[in-house]
Design a protein around this motif. Structure first.
Motif, PDB file in Angstrom:
ATOM      1  N   VAL A  14      41.035  37.596  47.252  1.00 17.95           N
ATOM      2  CA  VAL A  14      40.352  38.825  47.654  1.00 17.95           C
ATOM      3  C   VAL A  14      41.345  39.979  47.751  1.00 17.95           C
ATOM      4  CG1 VAL A  14      38.918  39.902  49.420  1.00 17.95           C
ATOM      5  CG2 VAL A  14      38.570  37.495  48.850  1.00 17.95           C
ATOM      6  N   LEU A  15      42.533  39.722  48.279  1.00 15.89           N
ATOM      7  CA  LEU A  15      43.549  40.769  48.367  1.00 15.89           C
ATOM      8  C   LEU A  15      43.992  41.225  46.980  1.00 15.89           C
ATOM      9  CD1 LEU A  15      45.435  42.547  50.028  1.00 15.89           C
ATOM     10  CD2 LEU A  15      47.041  40.622  50.137  1.00 15.89           C
ATOM     11  N   PHE A  16      44.195  40.294  46.065  1.00 14.65           N
ATOM     12  CA  PHE A  16      44.561  40.659  44.695  1.00 14.65           C
ATOM     13  C   PHE A  16      43.488  41.537  44.070  1.00 14.65           C
ATOM     14  CE2 PHE A  16      47.791  37.269  43.118  1.00 14.65           C
ATOM     15  CZ  PHE A  16      48.554  37.456  44.266  1.00 14.65           C
ATOM     16  N   ALA A  17      42.226  41.182  44.305  1.00  9.50           N
ATOM     17  CA  ALA A  17      41.129  41.986  43.775  1.00  9.50           C
ATOM     18  C   ALA A  17      41.168  43.402  44.333  1.00  9.50           C
ATOM     19  CB  ALA A  17      39.795  41.320  44.106  1.00  9.50           C
ATOM     20  N   ARG A  18      41.403  43.515  45.632  1.00  5.32           N
ATOM     21  CA  ARG A  18      41.479  44.839  46.247  1.00  5.32           C
ATOM     22  C   ARG A  18      42.630  45.652  45.675  1.00  5.32           C
ATOM     23  NH1 ARG A  18      40.353  45.884  52.567  1.00  5.32           N
ATOM     24  NH2 ARG A  18      38.399  44.969  51.791  1.00  5.32           N
ATOM     25  N   GLU A  19      43.674  44.973  45.211  1.00  4.22           N
ATOM     26  CA  GLU A  19      44.828  45.665  44.640  1.00  4.22           C
ATOM     27  C   GLU A  19      44.705  45.870  43.130  1.00  4.22           C
ATOM     28  OE1 GLU A  19      47.310  47.142  46.046  1.00  4.22           O
ATOM     29  OE2 GLU A  19      46.911  46.549  48.115  1.00  4.22           O
ATOM     30  N   GLY A  20      43.530  45.581  42.556  1.00  5.37           N
ATOM     31  CA  GLY A  20      43.268  45.951  41.181  1.00  5.37           C
ATOM     32  C   GLY A  20      43.363  44.861  40.140  1.00  5.37           C
ATOM     33  N   ALA A  21      43.638  43.616  40.545  1.00  2.38           N
ATOM     34  CA  ALA A  21      43.806  42.536  39.569  1.00  2.38           C
ATOM     35  C   ALA A  21      42.468  41.965  39.124  1.00  2.38           C
ATOM     36  CB  ALA A  21      44.659  41.417  40.163  1.00  2.38           C
ATOM     37  N   LYS A  22      42.453  41.434  37.927  1.00  2.72           N
ATOM     38  CA  LYS A  22      41.422  40.488  37.510  1.00  2.72           C
ATOM     39  C   LYS A  22      41.859  39.130  38.045  1.00  2.72           C
ATOM     40  CE  LYS A  22      39.905  42.753  33.214  1.00  2.72           C
ATOM     41  NZ  LYS A  22      40.636  44.036  33.372  1.00  2.72           N
ATOM     42  N   VAL A  23      40.931  38.395  38.640  1.00  2.00           N
ATOM     43  CA  VAL A  23      41.298  37.179  39.370  1.00  2.00           C
ATOM     44  C   VAL A  23      40.515  35.979  38.856  1.00  2.00           C
ATOM     45  CG1 VAL A  23      41.398  36.054  41.623  1.00  2.00           C
ATOM     46  CG2 VAL A  23      41.831  38.516  41.443  1.00  2.00           C
TER      47      VAL A  23
END
Length: 282
Positions: free
Chosen positions: A56-65
């Motif tokens: 979820v944090l990676f998503a908030r920082e703009g990544a495709k997860v």
């Protein structure tokens, strides 16, 4: 103070987050700042616990997860929804990291969907508490090593052909690699192996511009805890840390983010310790 007194001991590994009481805290605490914008990340054990918080944090920082999970479909569905709620593309992949073809298939799916892989987070693990080491079966040792360290090696082998300069690998080891744990001797041994794997791969991949680091959490309130220990152990969980409490998954995820983005561009072969001071506790 929160009471970690869940009496619904779980009989499967790595455990189910939706059955935990109180539920772990996984949502990020701060707005994103684009630190993973345009990047593609694959997280093992991403359905719950630390893996979910990182996803979820990676998503908030703009990544495709993308995340790989064993068989916890309800937990995986919640993670998928939480990642997509952050506006990110997400893929949930069901499979066993201890199975080498599964690891290669997962990476192939990610690269086939998005054309690249920039960040690998090796997080999946299992543990089985035993009072007497003599009672630790050969089958338990084999399963724990296959998931915890073989799985990390398989994932790296699968990912490396698709990772270029600037990519990052982050591995979850544990405070038990440093202090040991008499109820989790085989688990502690795998986490020590992961520590050595981090250091060796950091040297191996430095010429390719790929950084390898790790986090050594503990004690963190994740599904592994009620799935591994009896209620009386769960009730005391984390109280031996210097901060006197267990940590939450969203207190580990920022360390994983830091090691995955350019904020840590001059770090490789290192391990961060979100453990409430337990590694230094008496």
């Amino acid at each position: 103070m929160t009471q970690y007194s869940d009496d619904r001991v779980q009989d499967q590994q790595p455990g189910l987050e939706h059955e935990m009481s109180p539920p772990p805290e996984y949502m990020p605490r701060y707005p994103g700042s684009g630190r993973l914008e345009g990047r593609v990340a694959l997280i093992t054990g991403g359905d719950s616990g630390i893996g979910r918080a990182a996803a979820v944090l990676f998503a908030r920082e703009g990544a495709k997860v993308a995340f790989l999970y064993l068989d916890e479909d309800d937990d995986a569905r919640e993670t998928l929804e939480a990642v997509r709620a952050e506006g990110a593309d997400c893929i949930a992949i069901r499979g066993d990291v201890g199975d080498k073809p599964c690891c290669f298939d997962a990476v192939a799916r990610v690269v086939g969907e998005w054309g690249r892989l920039d960040v690998l987070v090796n997080n999946a693990a299992e543990q089985h508490g035993q009072d007497a080491f003599e009672d630790v079966s050969e089958e338990q040792i084999a399963a724990t090593f296959r998931t915890n360290i073989f799985g990390q090696m398989f994932m790296v082998q699968a990912a490396l052909p698709h990772m270029g300069e600037g990519a990052a690998i982050v591995a979850t080891t544990s405070v038990t690699a440093y202090r040991g744990e008499d109820l989790l001797i085989d688990y502690s041994a795998t986490k020590g192996a992961i520590l050595s794997f981090i250091r060796a791969m950091a040297h191996k991949l430095a010429p390719r511009g790929i950084r390898v680091n790790g986090v050594a959490p503990g004690p963190i309130w994740t599904p592994l805890i009620p799935a591994s220990f009896p209620p009386e152990k769960v009730e005391r969980f984390g109280k031996s840390s210097t901060l006197g409490r267990p940590g939450q998954p969203n207190e580990v995820a920022p360390a994983i983010l830091f090691l995955s983005c350019r904020d840590s561009s001059f770090m490789t072969g290192h391990v961060l310790h979100p453990d409430g001071g337990e590694a230094t506790a008496d």
